[in-house]
Design an enzyme around this catalytic site. Structure first.
Site, PDB file in Angstrom:
ATOM      1  N   LYS A 342      11.398  -2.082  -7.115  1.00 19.10           N
ATOM      2  CA  LYS A 342      11.537  -0.614  -6.430  1.00 19.10           C
ATOM      3  C   LYS A 342      13.261  -0.354  -6.218  1.00 19.10           C
ATOM      4  O   LYS A 342      13.423  -1.041  -5.406  1.00 19.10           O
ATOM      5  CB  LYS A 342      10.733   0.588  -5.502  1.00 19.10           C
ATOM      6  CG  LYS A 342      11.419   1.735  -5.015  1.00 19.10           C
ATOM      7  CD  LYS A 342      10.397   1.965  -3.717  1.00 19.10           C
ATOM      8  CE  LYS A 342      10.906   3.566  -3.552  1.00 19.10           C
ATOM      9  NZ  LYS A 342      10.288   3.996  -2.232  1.00 19.10           N
ATOM     10  N   ASP A 347      17.170   7.105   0.124  1.00 17.75           N
ATOM     11  CA  ASP A 347      15.987   8.224   0.016  1.00 17.75           C
ATOM     12  C   ASP A 347      16.199   9.370   0.812  1.00 17.75           C
ATOM     13  O   ASP A 347      15.551   8.491   2.268  1.00 17.75           O
ATOM     14  CB  ASP A 347      14.134   7.483   0.224  1.00 17.75           C
ATOM     15  CG  ASP A 347      13.724   8.225  -0.403  1.00 17.75           C
ATOM     16  OD1 ASP A 347      13.968   9.751  -0.660  1.00 17.75           O
ATOM     17  OD2 ASP A 347      12.116   7.966   0.492  1.00 17.75           O
ATOM     18  N   LYS A 354      13.185  14.040   4.556  1.00 23.08           N
ATOM     19  CA  LYS A 354      12.281  13.042   5.592  1.00 23.08           C
ATOM     20  C   LYS A 354      13.199  13.903   6.670  1.00 23.08           C
ATOM     21  O   LYS A 354      14.258  13.706   7.719  1.00 23.08           O
ATOM     22  CB  LYS A 354      13.401  12.020   5.870  1.00 23.08           C
ATOM     23  CG  LYS A 354      12.128  11.412   4.752  1.00 23.08           C
ATOM     24  CD  LYS A 354      12.853   9.793   4.353  1.00 23.08           C
ATOM     25  CE  LYS A 354      12.340   9.232   3.183  1.00 23.08           C
ATOM     26  NZ  LYS A 354      11.185   8.833   3.084  1.00 23.08           N
ATOM     27  N   ASP A 367      14.729   0.821   1.133  1.00 19.07           N
ATOM     28  CA  ASP A 367      14.017   1.637   0.192  1.00 19.07           C
ATOM     29  C   ASP A 367      14.180   0.404  -1.287  1.00 19.07           C
ATOM     30  O   ASP A 367      13.689   1.210  -2.819  1.00 19.07           O
ATOM     31  CB  ASP A 367      14.212   2.942   0.164  1.00 19.07           C
ATOM     32  CG  ASP A 367      12.715   3.429  -0.184  1.00 19.07           C
ATOM     33  OD1 ASP A 367      11.408   2.767  -0.250  1.00 19.07           O
ATOM     34  OD2 ASP A 367      12.282   4.779  -1.002  1.00 19.07           O
ATOM     35  N   ASP A 445       9.257  13.540  -1.841  1.00 21.98           N
ATOM     36  CA  ASP A 445       9.644  12.346  -1.464  1.00 21.98           C
ATOM     37  C   ASP A 445       8.695  11.256  -1.998  1.00 21.98           C
ATOM     38  O   ASP A 445       8.563   9.940  -1.219  1.00 21.98           O
ATOM     39  CB  ASP A 445       9.188  12.336   0.763  1.00 21.98           C
ATOM     40  CG  ASP A 445       9.407  11.511   1.437  1.00 21.98           C
ATOM     41  OD1 ASP A 445      10.399  10.760   0.699  1.00 21.98           O
ATOM     42  OD2 ASP A 445       9.387  11.096   2.175  1.00 21.98           O
ATOM     43  N   GLU A 447       8.810   9.342  -3.942  1.00 19.96           N
ATOM     44  CA  GLU A 447       9.468   9.787  -5.558  1.00 19.96           C
ATOM     45  C   GLU A 447       9.625   7.725  -5.903  1.00 19.96           C
ATOM     46  O   GLU A 447      10.048   7.591  -7.244  1.00 19.96           O
ATOM     47  CB  GLU A 447      10.810   9.920  -4.758  1.00 19.96           C
ATOM     48  CG  GLU A 447      11.593   8.498  -4.323  1.00 19.96           C
ATOM     49  CD  GLU A 447      11.129   8.112  -3.477  1.00 19.96           C
ATOM     50  OE1 GLU A 447      11.058   6.978  -2.843  1.00 19.96           O
ATOM     51  OE2 GLU A 447      10.865   8.891  -2.327  1.00 19.96           O
ATOM     52  N   ARG A 449       7.473   5.479  -7.093  1.00 18.41           N
ATOM     53  CA  ARG A 449       6.576   5.462  -7.718  1.00 18.41           C
ATOM     54  C   ARG A 449       6.562   5.724  -9.140  1.00 18.41           C
ATOM     55  O   ARG A 449       6.122   5.420 -10.105  1.00 18.41           O
ATOM     56  CB  ARG A 449       5.357   6.152  -7.406  1.00 18.41           C
ATOM     57  CG  ARG A 449       4.442   7.773  -7.526  1.00 18.41           C
ATOM     58  CD  ARG A 449       4.097   7.789  -6.049  1.00 18.41           C
ATOM     59  NE  ARG A 449       3.948   7.769  -5.114  1.00 18.41           N
ATOM     60  CZ  ARG A 449       3.404   7.828  -4.179  1.00 18.41           C
ATOM     61  NH1 ARG A 449       1.942   8.097  -4.109  1.00 18.41           N
ATOM     62  NH2 ARG A 449       3.444   7.771  -2.471  1.00 18.41           N
TER      63      ARG A 449
END
Length: 591
Positions: A342, A347, A354, A367, A445, A447, A449
């Site tokens: 990933k 993010d 968030k 992330d 959020d 995202e 995946r």
């Protein structure tokens, strides 16, 4: 070289995005990049007028060039009391510290050393209540003796790879504080270690010493250069086998250090383009075994990667799809593997931004920890060069930000199976995903995946027989397993066993969790094939079930949720988690 292509009805602009440079200098090369915006998705309306934005790196921040630790390791068989240098460090267990009725050491090595020091070692360890527990240490300064300092480092009640690695880290810390340049390390109970385990024990000690010496000071105005230059490892044997293991430790540590640097780098410095540049540099440094392909937005659209592109649509930093391919120098390939990481360089959560305590938005530079593990493993494997295995390293790199072009809750991403789902233009966009599945986005959020979906499909298309993806995917996995253990999901018992053995050798902690198919009910949509989140309960499991939809059933696949161990809160720094386990796994498959 990949290029950004900005298109409108009247003009075309091309700008090179991948200059050749080292990791640190690549930031400055990217400080004046050309960024482009495209209309969100591959909709029937086509592309709107694109805009090129040129700007310096936010904050004008550029990292300093810091050389990694360069320590010369030597395995020696000499009497430890005859060794001369700055620090002689002895790793001791609680059993090693047992004494007889006269308060003398029972351990032969400690007896000998204490006699050489006139009883000072026994006296000091008693006064300081040093018992050999893990984390304990005592260091004696001895002017006029061959060793300027002698230290006892506690290993705890059991000897394991993690204990030996901690020993190396503790010695590195002592060397830092005393500015020592040459050190020797031995074990009080080295005679009790089986001969076949001694090389791996030395490797673990060396790993700890290298990583303990490393400090990521690239963003500090002042820093000291490490003084430690050489480490002698005593009492664990000599010869080509232990020398090979010490070299292996250095090679793996180079990848771990890269992984740490990538995760530590702030998002205003490490953009998707810079991450792609690092992949290019790995391929350049090891061009005998690596090739690299960097796909820009246009190329991703040609492959109908609408899921990946949707996540990055709101950012002025364009996405980059990274594909490194390792082929063995001998040419013979028995197994094809893929490592998918990933790569969200930042993010914010998108429109589901968030907010509130515990959201960790200030840490969302990590992330991309999965991609750091994958690229770190690539760097190490480029040095080790295992035979018989082809490995694809795949990262869909982008940012999840907010703008008028970003994806919204309720949007539907559409598959490119020859059909599209038309939805009223006032409520949705139409996007193409490179698999015959569509799904509803009900939380922007969730995202990571979405980017992994396209990356996994791409990995399957490379002919990989086994695929492992790594991602800082869910807070639910941190709740379940805490900050030190990664969650493992796979339908393959064989693959689970392979990775378990690899993690035992690396010392990194993994725990297999269930892929409970009954939970898939919560992922069903009324207007699409699936939603991208299934609620709070079992969130790590439903995330893994989502990813499973994008993997060919014939492929052995594993998902590793490393949201917990990617970061060390106490040290406020990245851990480099995943690199050593991936390297161990690839090498096992090569044999």
């Amino acid at each position: 070289m990949a290029a950004i292509r900005v298109a409108s009805s009247s003009f075309t602009i091309r700008a090179s995005t991948l200059p050749s440079s080292s990791f640190s200098s690549s930031y400055s090369n990217f400080s004046a990049s050309v960024f482009t915006k495209f209309e969100f998705g591959l909709s029937w309306r086509g592309m709107r007028m694109a805009h090129s934005i040129t700007r310096a790196a936010l904050g004008l921040t550029q990292p300093k060039q810091i050389d990694p630790p360069k320590i010369a390791f030597s395995a020696k068989e000499i009497d430890l009391v005859e060794w001369k240098g700055d620090i002689l460090a002895v790793g001791v267990t609680e059993k090693d510290m047992e004494r007889d009725e006269n308060s003398a050491f029972k351990n032969v090595i400690l007896q000998k050393l204490d006699l050489h020091l006139g009883g000072l070692l026994s006296e000091t360890s008693s006064e300081e209540d040093f018992t050999g527990k893990a984390g304990q240490s005592t260091v004696l300064r001895l002017p006029g003796v061959g060793s300027k300092r002698v230290g006892l480092i506690g290993l705890g009640g059991a000897s394991a790879r993690t204990a030996y690695r901690s020993l190396g880290e503790s010695v590195a810390a002592a060397a830092k504080s005393s500015r020592a340049s040459n050190v020797a390390i031995t074990l009080a109970s080295s005679e009790g270690i089986a001969a076949e385990l001694k090389p791996s024990t030395a490797s673990a000690i060396a790993t700890g010493a290298i990583l303990g010496t490393f400090d990521d000071n690239r963003f500090k105005s002042e820093s000291k250069k490490p003084a430690l230059q050489s480490i002698d490892i005593l009492g664990l044997g000599i010869g080509p086998e232990i020398d090979k293991k010490l070299k292996y430790a250095e090679d793996v540590c180079s990848g771990i250090i890269l992984g740490k640097e990538l995760v530590n780098a702030p998002a205003n410095v490490l953009t998707p383009g810079v991450l792609a540049e690092e992949a290019t540099r790995i391929a350049s440094d090891h061009s005998d075994v690596f090739t690299v392909k960097i796909l820009d937005e246009e190329q991703c659209k040609e492959l109908k990667m609408g899921s990946f592109l949707a996540v990055g649509a709101a950012s002025c930093n364009p996405p980059h799809f990274i594909h490194l391919c390792y082929k063995p120098p001998g040419g013979t390939v028995r197994t094809k593997l893929a490592l998918v990481g990933k790569g969200l360089t930042f993010d914010c959560g998108g429109y589901n931004i968030k907010t509130g305590p515990g959201c960790m938005i200030e840490l969302m530079k990590f992330d991309m920890g999965g991609s750091a593990a994958v690229l770190g493993a690539a760097k190490s494997l480029g040095k080790i060069k295992p035979d018989g295995v082809e490995v694809h390293f795949i990262v869909a790199a982008c940012e999840n930000m907010i703008s008028g072009t970003g994806m919204r809750p309720g949007d539907i991403l559409t598959a490119s199976n020859g059909k599209t789902i038309e939805i009223d233009i006032g409520h949705t966009n139409i996007l193409d995903l490179d698999k015959g599945i569509n799904y509803k986005v009900n939380n922007t959020d969730a995202e990571g995946r979405l980017t992994l979906a396209d990356a996994l499909v791409y990995a399957c298309n490379q002919g990989a027989e086994k695929i492992v993806d790594l991602a800082t995917l869910t807070g639910a996995c941190i709740v379940a397993l805490g900050p030190s253990i990664a969650g493992v999901f796979t339908p393959s018992d064989d693959l689970a066993e392979e990775m378990s053995r690899a993690s035992e050798n690396s010392g990194e902690k993994l725990w297999r969790l269930p892929l409970e198919e009954a939970y898939w009910e919560s992922m069903k949509s009324g207007v699409a094939d699936m939603v991208n989140t299934g609620g709070r309960q079992g969130g790590a499991i439903t995330a893994a079930l989502f990813l499973k939809q994008f993997v060919d059933e014939k492929v052995q696949w594993m998902h590793i949720d490393m949201a917990g161990p990617v970061w060390n809160d106490k040290k406020k720094s990245a851990t480099g988690f995943g690199v050593s386990t991936l390297v161990e796994w690839v090498i096992k498959n090569s044999s």
